[in-house]
Design a protein around this motif. Sequence first.
Motif, mmCIF file in Angstrom:
data_model
loop_
_atom_site.group_PDB
_atom_site.id
_atom_site.type_symbol
_atom_site.label_atom_id
_atom_site.label_comp_id
_atom_site.label_asym_id
_atom_site.label_seq_id
_atom_site.Cartn_x
_atom_site.Cartn_y
_atom_site.Cartn_z
ATOM 1 N N SER A 167 57.070 45.262 9.464
ATOM 2 C CA SER A 167 57.103 46.460 8.727
ATOM 3 C C SER A 167 58.172 47.508 9.687
ATOM 4 C CB SER A 167 55.782 47.223 8.632
ATOM 5 O OG SER A 167 54.743 46.664 7.743
ATOM 6 N N LYS A 168 59.126 48.001 8.831
ATOM 7 C CA LYS A 168 60.131 48.881 9.507
ATOM 8 C C LYS A 168 59.463 50.113 9.374
ATOM 9 C CE LYS A 168 64.918 46.763 8.206
ATOM 10 N NZ LYS A 168 64.267 45.675 7.385
ATOM 11 N N LEU A 169 59.400 50.788 10.511
ATOM 12 C CA LEU A 169 58.980 52.247 10.946
ATOM 13 C C LEU A 169 59.953 53.233 11.487
ATOM 14 C CD1 LEU A 169 55.745 50.586 12.509
ATOM 15 C CD2 LEU A 169 55.676 52.114 10.407
ATOM 16 N N LEU A 170 59.716 54.328 10.850
ATOM 17 C CA LEU A 170 60.951 55.390 11.390
ATOM 18 C C LEU A 170 60.408 55.815 12.666
ATOM 19 C CD1 LEU A 170 63.341 57.256 10.708
ATOM 20 C CD2 LEU A 170 61.693 58.670 9.316
ATOM 21 N N GLY A 171 61.343 56.119 13.546
ATOM 22 C CA GLY A 171 61.219 56.425 15.109
ATOM 23 C C GLY A 171 61.440 57.811 15.053
ATOM 24 N N TRP A 172 62.026 58.549 14.139
ATOM 25 C CA TRP A 172 62.494 60.090 14.141
ATOM 26 C C TRP A 172 63.228 60.289 15.568
ATOM 27 C CZ3 TRP A 172 62.759 63.072 10.127
ATOM 28 C CH2 TRP A 172 61.884 62.854 8.872
ATOM 29 N N SER A 173 62.700 61.066 16.149
ATOM 30 C CA SER A 173 63.366 61.585 17.225
ATOM 31 C C SER A 173 63.589 60.600 18.541
ATOM 32 C CB SER A 173 63.111 62.981 17.792
ATOM 33 O OG SER A 173 63.565 63.811 17.155
ATOM 34 N N MET A 174 62.800 59.198 18.225
ATOM 35 C CA MET A 174 63.043 58.149 19.437
ATOM 36 C C MET A 174 64.492 57.689 19.379
ATOM 37 S SD MET A 174 59.508 56.032 19.951
ATOM 38 C CE MET A 174 59.639 55.181 18.304
ATOM 39 N N THR A 175 65.136 57.926 18.065
ATOM 40 C CA THR A 175 66.580 57.539 18.159
ATOM 41 C C THR A 175 67.513 58.256 19.019
ATOM 42 O OG1 THR A 175 65.959 57.563 15.512
ATOM 43 C CG2 THR A 175 68.445 57.442 16.248
ATOM 44 N N LYS A 176 66.978 59.372 19.475
ATOM 45 C CA LYS A 176 67.610 60.126 20.601
ATOM 46 C C LYS A 176 67.935 59.238 21.701
ATOM 47 C CE LYS A 176 66.735 64.956 19.290
ATOM 48 N NZ LYS A 176 66.014 64.696 18.119
#
Length: 427
Positions: A167-176
């Motif tokens: 399952s792909k999960l959105l990391g939100w600000s972990m993208t930073k």
Amino acid sequence: MMIAAVIYNYPKLNIIAGYSAKSTASSIFVANRTLEFTDKTDTDFSPINLADDKVNISEKSAQSGAFGLLTRKAFYREGLGSVLALEEQDLNKNYLTPKRALADQTTPFPYGNAAQKDTVFNNVDYAKLSQTLDVLFDSVNQTRAAVVVYKNQIIAERYADRFNQNSKLLGWSMTKSILSTLFGVLEHQEEIDVFEKDLFDEWRKDERKEISIHNLLQMNSGLEWDEDYNSISDVSKMLFLERDMTKIQIEKPLVGMPNETWNYSSGTTNLLSGILRRQFKTHQEYLDFWYAALIDKIGMNSMIVETDLAGNYVGSSYAWATARDWSKLGLLYLQNGTWNGEELFNEKWVKYATKPTPTSDGWYGAQIWLNSGKRYPNAPKNMYFFSGYQGQNVFVFPDQDLVVVRMGLTKNADIDALLSGIVKSIK
């Protein structure tokens, strides 16, 4: 009276519909969820749940309306993820896409995506570890995935109903932290100096010319920015109204001095994405670099980083990946930038990225959160972590050779108890 109320609330309706359309399109076309599930989970909170969502599967778009007064549409582009349209012709344009490496399905985790060669550690209390994870998976905590990796081995892994290791999960600000790491890779290649100043023509006539990439990485530039997700703020306007998300922070004045004024800013991160793009001669090279130099290099093959309409990676917010793949970024840092024998960066960058930013009270490094300020009092002080909205986290424990991933829908979980319990389960 009614007309005045509509006029007053119209900008809010724009954000509500924009958030819902973007989230719905990404949930369905990036993460392969259903509209029904998305409406009951990802967009089921006030005021976003006021929007009415519809999906066009053949067009790969989602449309959200707010009280019949305003409609926003988001659409999916292969390799680039979903984005909000600002005008009708956006849906019909051709967009460059990144070249991706083939996933390694034969090498065991973590260096590939095949099943790991399981090791049973005599010093791990597996029963205690399992009990520690129990609290995450209830109706209050709404955890979707948890992965514990010790000495490169997954020693605990759990998923909520309808989620699994794929399952792909959105990391939100972990993208930073992804974006920051790319600067570490470029610096290791001697292609950039993070202490470079005089970054923009717009800044040359005032004190902003003294802002360095280093100040931006530490969010210590002194630039004005309002990071409020509950109002019409800089961050909400950037994410849901801007074609080019790298520019909005450039326009902001100083409200403090560089290296003296810490202020969390997603606009700063997207400004850094624009600076990163300038390092390459072509847009295609910029698009490819994120994957070739880091994401695919360490086998995060499930990951997709979404771009804005101008083709910039939204480094502040929009990376999707499996929980296992998110753990690999933590493992890369745990191994001081060396991945399966190849050095992407070294211990010098790790020390730099995890050094407390002045005026952050020991909470922040270079787009990485720290525990030196003891946010989690029962976890090791030298632990650091990648963190995102609604409780997305990758925790790195240098002394314990440990990485912990928790992906959720709320921040209600007792993370301090979770982390200390995991550490205590390893004798």
